[in-house]
Design a protein around this motif. Structure first.
Motif, PDB file in Angstrom:
ATOM      1  N   ARG A  47       0.746  -1.083  -0.137  1.00 51.50           N
ATOM      2  CA  ARG A  47       0.044   0.029  -0.013  1.00 51.50           C
ATOM      3  C   ARG A  47       0.677   1.465   0.002  1.00 51.50           C
ATOM      4  O   ARG A  47       1.929   1.279   0.375  1.00 51.50           O
ATOM      5  CB  ARG A  47      -0.998   0.242   1.256  1.00 51.50           C
ATOM      6  CG  ARG A  47      -2.057   1.344   1.505  1.00 51.50           C
ATOM      7  CD  ARG A  47      -2.817   1.041   0.245  1.00 51.50           C
ATOM      8  NE  ARG A  47      -3.708   0.093   0.050  1.00 51.50           N
ATOM      9  CZ  ARG A  47      -4.190  -0.464  -0.884  1.00 51.50           C
ATOM     10  NH1 ARG A  47      -4.053   0.269  -2.187  1.00 51.50           N
ATOM     11  NH2 ARG A  47      -5.030  -1.380  -0.834  1.00 51.50           N
ATOM     12  N   THR A  77      -1.551   6.532   2.252  1.00 57.87           N
ATOM     13  CA  THR A  77      -2.849   5.444   2.457  1.00 57.87           C
ATOM     14  C   THR A  77      -2.651   4.634   3.746  1.00 57.87           C
ATOM     15  O   THR A  77      -3.544   4.636   4.419  1.00 57.87           O
ATOM     16  CB  THR A  77      -3.013   4.818   1.169  1.00 57.87           C
ATOM     17  OG1 THR A  77      -3.127   5.121   0.253  1.00 57.87           O
ATOM     18  CG2 THR A  77      -4.390   3.621   1.563  1.00 57.87           C
ATOM     19  N   ASP A 103      -5.875   4.648  -4.177  1.00 61.62           N
ATOM     20  CA  ASP A 103      -5.554   5.301  -3.047  1.00 61.62           C
ATOM     21  C   ASP A 103      -6.202   6.396  -2.381  1.00 61.62           C
ATOM     22  O   ASP A 103      -6.239   6.808  -1.338  1.00 61.62           O
ATOM     23  CB  ASP A 103      -4.034   5.513  -3.353  1.00 61.62           C
ATOM     24  CG  ASP A 103      -3.212   4.206  -3.206  1.00 61.62           C
ATOM     25  OD1 ASP A 103      -3.076   3.425  -2.256  1.00 61.62           O
ATOM     26  OD2 ASP A 103      -2.458   4.047  -4.229  1.00 61.62           O
TER      27      ASP A 103
END
Length: 279
Positions: free
Chosen positions: A7, A11, A67
């Protein structure tokens, strides 16, 4: 609570903040009886492990459209969790006006406050404060009431009898002892929701101790009681879904509706009790 692999860094930050905000809101405003009051600390531990594992994962260098959506989602959760937490913290400030100072209404032991505080998010009793209906007017005095449950050594609801004590010296102005524990409630009665109870006039306040166990009441109408005197046992009579003591302070009500007097906040042993406290 699991973190997605690879990720993007912003985020991941918003995900951590959003999860923490929701956990804090649940911790402060949630009713932790079943499961017990210590359950949120397990969630915090799992959250810490998840954060540590998430930050150890490799971060993606690019920034995808998904995101942006996730950041908005977690930012919204952060705002909501923060708002709930602020409401729960603000509930620890008593409302303005005169406060009734009382002694402990229960014998020494382990207890949990299930309802209490100056915000409805931690005290359902505040729903009667506006007196919008006849039923609310009859029970207006309960608006700043506190509900206390007994716990065992493991933090679970206790099953052994717990003695209820007079939190002040005064005279018994109302009492009832014939209601069954967990029995049906006569909704047409202005006092039936209290189950077995004692209403003690202490100075210019009436103090209600309600939901006592059937057959446990030791005092009667007109009796003089002293502070700390045993008056009955914690029970589950009246409008009660679990064994607990309901206590509230009010100005005297009417003969037809004795619990309809002006409500007053309380300090018990010098503390203004809020949901989640363990007096």
């Amino acid at each position: 609570m699991a973190f997605l692999p690879a990720r993007h860094m912003p985020t991941r930050i918003f995900q951590s903040l959003g999860t923490a905000a929701i956990l804090l809101a649940l911790h402060l405003a949630g009713l932790w009886i079943t499961p017990s009051w210590w359950t949120p600390w397990i969630y915090w531990g799992l959250f810490a492990i998840a954060v540590w594992r998430g930050w150890c994962m490799q971060t993606r260098p690019d920034f995808a459209a998904v995101d942006y959506a996730l950041i908005l989602f977690w930012a919204g959760l952060s705002g909501f969790g923060g708002w709930v937490s602020m409401q729960a913290l603000d509930a620890r400030t008593p409302p303005p006006g005169e406060i009734a100072d009382l002694a402990a209404p229960l014998a020494a032991g382990r207890y949990y406050v299930a309802n209490g505080g100056s915000r409805e998010i931690v005290s359902s009793h505040l729903r009667t404060l506006p007196r919008a209906t006849i039923g609310q007017r009859n029970y207006w005095g309960q608006s700043y009431g506190v509900d206390i449950t007994a716990m065992n050594r493991w933090g679970l609801m206790a099953s052994e009898p717990t003695m209820v004590l007079a939190p002040c010296a005064g005279r018994v102005v109302r009492a009832h002892s014939g209601a069954a524990d967990g029995g049906p409630v006569d909704r047409t009665s202005a006092t039936a929701k209290a189950g077995n109870y004692a209403l003690i006039r202490c100075g210019h306040f009436d103090i209600l101790l309600a939901h006592l166990r059937k057959g446990s009441l030791r005092i009667a109408l007109g009796d003089l009681v002293h502070q700390g005197q045993p008056i009955g046992a914690l029970g589950n009579s009246g409008a009660s879904d679990m064994p607990h003591l309901h206590i509230h302070a009010q100005r005297p009500g009417t003969a037809a509706a004795p619990f309809s007097g002006k409500p007053s906040p309380m300090r018990i042993d010098g503390r203004y009790l809020v949901r989640g406290d363990r007096p």
